[in-house]
Design a protein around this motif. Structure first.
Motif, PDB file in Angstrom:
ATOM      1  N   ASP A 158      -4.530   9.364   9.259  1.00  0.00           N
ATOM      2  CA  ASP A 158      -4.884   9.807   7.919  1.00  0.00           C
ATOM      3  C   ASP A 158      -4.378   8.797   6.884  1.00  0.00           C
ATOM      4  O   ASP A 158      -5.088   8.425   5.941  1.00  0.00           O
ATOM      5  CB  ASP A 158      -4.254  11.186   7.672  1.00  0.00           C
ATOM      6  N   ILE A 159      -3.155   8.332   7.076  1.00  0.00           N
ATOM      7  CA  ILE A 159      -2.587   7.325   6.170  1.00  0.00           C
ATOM      8  C   ILE A 159      -3.375   6.020   6.278  1.00  0.00           C
ATOM      9  O   ILE A 159      -3.697   5.392   5.272  1.00  0.00           O
ATOM     10  CB  ILE A 159      -1.101   7.079   6.530  1.00  0.00           C
ATOM     11  N   ASP A 160      -3.708   5.633   7.512  1.00  0.00           N
ATOM     12  CA  ASP A 160      -4.462   4.395   7.712  1.00  0.00           C
ATOM     13  C   ASP A 160      -5.834   4.453   7.031  1.00  0.00           C
ATOM     14  O   ASP A 160      -6.390   3.421   6.649  1.00  0.00           O
ATOM     15  CB  ASP A 160      -4.673   4.117   9.210  1.00  0.00           C
ATOM     16  N   ALA A 161      -6.384   5.659   6.917  1.00  0.00           N
ATOM     17  CA  ALA A 161      -7.733   5.810   6.349  1.00  0.00           C
ATOM     18  C   ALA A 161      -7.720   5.855   4.830  1.00  0.00           C
ATOM     19  O   ALA A 161      -8.768   5.711   4.184  1.00  0.00           O
ATOM     20  CB  ALA A 161      -8.373   7.085   6.897  1.00  0.00           C
ATOM     21  N   GLU A 162      -6.533   6.054   4.272  1.00  0.00           N
ATOM     22  CA  GLU A 162      -6.404   6.229   2.823  1.00  0.00           C
ATOM     23  C   GLU A 162      -6.988   5.041   2.035  1.00  0.00           C
ATOM     24  O   GLU A 162      -6.687   3.888   2.324  1.00  0.00           O
ATOM     25  CB  GLU A 162      -4.928   6.381   2.474  1.00  0.00           C
ATOM     26  N   GLY A 163      -7.794   5.368   1.037  1.00  0.00           N
ATOM     27  CA  GLY A 163      -8.335   4.327   0.160  1.00  0.00           C
ATOM     28  C   GLY A 163      -9.445   3.504   0.785  1.00  0.00           C
ATOM     29  O   GLY A 163     -10.014   2.632   0.136  1.00  0.00           O
ATOM     30  N   ARG A 164      -9.737   3.771   2.079  1.00  0.00           N
ATOM     31  CA  ARG A 164     -10.841   3.046   2.738  1.00  0.00           C
ATOM     32  C   ARG A 164     -12.128   3.856   2.614  1.00  0.00           C
ATOM     33  O   ARG A 164     -12.140   5.043   2.924  1.00  0.00           O
ATOM     34  CB  ARG A 164     -10.504   2.840   4.218  1.00  0.00           C
ATOM     35  N   SER A 165     -13.201   3.200   2.199  1.00  0.00           N
ATOM     36  CA  SER A 165     -14.472   3.923   2.079  1.00  0.00           C
ATOM     37  C   SER A 165     -15.332   3.747   3.338  1.00  0.00           C
ATOM     38  O   SER A 165     -16.402   4.323   3.450  1.00  0.00           O
ATOM     39  CB  SER A 165     -15.234   3.429   0.848  1.00  0.00           C
ATOM     40  N   ASP A 166     -14.827   2.938   4.295  1.00  0.00           N
ATOM     41  CA  ASP A 166     -15.620   2.663   5.511  1.00  0.00           C
ATOM     42  C   ASP A 166     -15.235   3.539   6.702  1.00  0.00           C
ATOM     43  O   ASP A 166     -15.543   3.198   7.848  1.00  0.00           O
ATOM     44  CB  ASP A 166     -15.469   1.183   5.901  1.00  0.00           C
ATOM     45  N   PHE A 174     -11.698  12.141  14.700  1.00  0.00           N
ATOM     46  CA  PHE A 174     -10.479  11.807  15.435  1.00  0.00           C
ATOM     47  C   PHE A 174      -9.241  12.227  14.639  1.00  0.00           C
ATOM     48  O   PHE A 174      -8.313  12.848  15.170  1.00  0.00           O
ATOM     49  CB  PHE A 174     -10.432  10.301  15.730  1.00  0.00           C
ATOM     50  N   ILE A 175      -9.258  11.870  13.359  1.00  0.00           N
ATOM     51  CA  ILE A 175      -8.117  12.213  12.491  1.00  0.00           C
ATOM     52  C   ILE A 175      -7.856  13.710  12.525  1.00  0.00           C
ATOM     53  O   ILE A 175      -6.741  14.163  12.778  1.00  0.00           O
ATOM     54  CB  ILE A 175      -8.377  11.766  11.023  1.00  0.00           C
ATOM     55  N   HIS A 176      -8.904  14.487  12.275  1.00  0.00           N
ATOM     56  CA  HIS A 176      -8.682  15.915  12.110  1.00  0.00           C
ATOM     57  C   HIS A 176      -8.437  16.638  13.429  1.00  0.00           C
ATOM     58  O   HIS A 176      -7.699  17.614  13.465  1.00  0.00           O
ATOM     59  CB  HIS A 176      -9.824  16.543  11.321  1.00  0.00           C
ATOM     60  N   LYS A 177      -9.051  16.122  14.483  1.00  0.00           N
ATOM     61  CA  LYS A 177      -8.769  16.694  15.803  1.00  0.00           C
ATOM     62  C   LYS A 177      -7.258  16.616  16.065  1.00  0.00           C
ATOM     63  O   LYS A 177      -6.653  17.543  16.598  1.00  0.00           O
ATOM     64  CB  LYS A 177      -9.526  15.906  16.868  1.00  0.00           C
ATOM     65  N   HIS A 178      -6.669  15.482  15.667  1.00  0.00           N
ATOM     66  CA  HIS A 178      -5.244  15.306  15.930  1.00  0.00           C
ATOM     67  C   HIS A 178      -4.376  15.948  14.855  1.00  0.00           C
ATOM     68  O   HIS A 178      -3.424  16.657  15.152  1.00  0.00           O
ATOM     69  CB  HIS A 178      -4.927  13.814  16.087  1.00  0.00           C
ATOM     70  N   LYS A 179      -4.710  15.701  13.603  1.00  0.00           N
ATOM     71  CA  LYS A 179      -3.840  16.159  12.521  1.00  0.00           C
ATOM     72  C   LYS A 179      -3.778  17.690  12.423  1.00  0.00           C
ATOM     73  O   LYS A 179      -2.722  18.258  12.180  1.00  0.00           O
ATOM     74  CB  LYS A 179      -4.305  15.564  11.186  1.00  0.00           C
TER      75      LYS A 179
END
Lengths: 294, 294
Positions: A158-166, A174-179
């Motif tokens: 989730d942190i890695d995805a922050e601010g990325r629009s891609d 994947f993020i939500h399955k885990h988070k």
């Protein structure tokens, strides 16, 4: 059954039992205990422990048997919220309408209160007066779901995805399955293990958990757009402000809600192997997940 | 036996085995894995896992049996160092001569890497292929020692004492018993449980652990004053700079060393119930604790 009344009663049980599972106050370092107690009592739906107890009942167990794993899971959920809210993480100041733990007790104590709760979960599980083999299986289920193969990994993503629009839909899933997903699944599965469910039954509960977990996160994303701040107890529109890619980005509000409802239908479908009366709470909880306003 | 050679060999085993206990790299969130691996391989004496294996052997077990709890304890120790070093806590930039995890990977990932390691410890313990009853007893022993009745509480007390010059000897002893002592004791005790020790033997190991734990912390305080920065791998004199009350404050350097040596003698004394040959490693480790230069 009246779901509202059911949830209220079960939440009350969790609210009471979880505090009984804390050790008594120490001579020094009382601030840690205050922070832990504050974090555990500041509110919350207690969805995960309620799912755990319901998972125990649906396979024929008594819900009281599952109180220890239920509370341990809520401790782990609470620790994750405390750490997620930290300035270095999501930097949130408000949660469930109240100041977050780090705002109230400072960053250092908040980090430690999270650590304490995560630890305490495994303490109460290991000291739980219960069949050894099942207990170990529950500890394994919960630790996998919360750790670096589960929730902690999800938070990193989730942190890695922050601010990325891609961010792709695959990555978002994947993020939500885990988070979110893995701990929700572990809740109902742990209940099933505790209640002595067969492998088939536990397998069905795992599928149920995966479906409602995804639906839960999609609904969260929708509520961040259309929710009522007073009901949710936190700032609305924060995902959008942060430029976060969510399910609403991919499907729009209506499309996302549609997707969430599909997941719920699948969750209800896999419950069919259980007795009609016994499966009612899990069915209603599933529907509540997408219909909730907070 | 040659202690130096013994420690080198045992450390090598831990260095190798601990990495085998990590899961394979995930599709997303690799940064978390890098941070975890970095933190586990950046050095360290591996004192706790070595004590665990030695505790197993002294009661008649094989050290290989204790590798899983040994590594789990080292994971917990490593998590505690990662969190302790955070800016909100001790704000340390250097550890074992290398940048601390938060300096290398950022605060958010460091918090998560700590959480991941704590979780992972309980995952590997719960999945450890071992006698169920003993395994649960080990999980209980370790989680109590690391949690809000142990190490986490000690860290909170340490923070509460910061900058205060009115810390009593009683409070200082409480801090270190929890912050350092409990996990060191749990290491050797877990080994004893794993090896199938009698209650008398486990009781002796508990006393041994308490004595060497205290000696270890006193020695740490002394090294902060008279140690060689290059050997210790961290800044010397930091306690004094922070105005921290330590054992040196109460007893001076010589008095503190005297006290540490007394604790070691007591530790060696309680080992007398064990066979002369078998107890040799634990005796020598005890003496090494006060004679070390790092």
């Amino acid at each position: 059954m009246d779901l509202k009344e059911y949830l209220r009663k079960r939440k009350k049980i969790v609210d009471e039992e979880i505090l009984k599972l804390l050790p008594s106050e120490p001579e020094y370092g009382k601030r840690l205990y205050e922070a832990v107690r504050y974090s555990l009592t500041v509110g919350g739906k207690r969805l995960r422990p309620i799912l755990c107890m319901a998972g125990c009942e649906v396979v024929g167990g008594r819900f009281e048997e599952a109180i220890t794993p239920a509370c341990a899971i809520e401790m782990i959920h609470t620790y994750s919220l405390i750490h997620d809210d930290l300035p270095a993480m999501d930097n949130d100041t408000l949660r469930r309408g109240a100041p977050t733990t780090w705002v109230k007790f400072g960053e250092a104590t908040a980090i430690l209160a999270g650590d304490a709760l995560l630890n305490r979960a495994f303490e109460v599980l290991s000291e739980w007066n219960f069949d050894c083999e099942r207990k170990v299986r529950v500890i394994s289920e919960i630790s996998r779901a919360s750790g670096m193969l589960g929730m902690v990994l999800g938070q990193q993503c989730d942190i890695d995805a922050e601010g990325r629009s891609d961010v792709s839909l695959e990555e978002l899933l994947f993020i939500h399955k885990h988070k979110t997903g893995r701990l929700i699944t572990a809740s109902v599965v742990s209940g099933g293990i505790t209640g002595g469910g067969s492998e088939e039954e536990i397998g069905a509960l795992r599928k149920y958990g995966n479906h409602i977990g995804l639906a839960f996160q999609i609904t969260d994303d929708v509520l961040d757009v259309v929710g009522d701040e007073k009901k949710i107890g936190k700032n609305v529109g924060s995902d959008f402000e942060k430029g976060k890619v969510t399910f609403v980005t991919f499907f729009g509000v209506d499309g996302a809600l549609e997707r969430a409802k599909e997941e719920i239908e699948r969750a209800v479908e896999v419950l069919r192997i259980f007795d009609v009366e016994k499966r009612e709470p899990l069915e209603k909880i599933a529907r509540f997940i997408v219909e909730r306003e907070y």
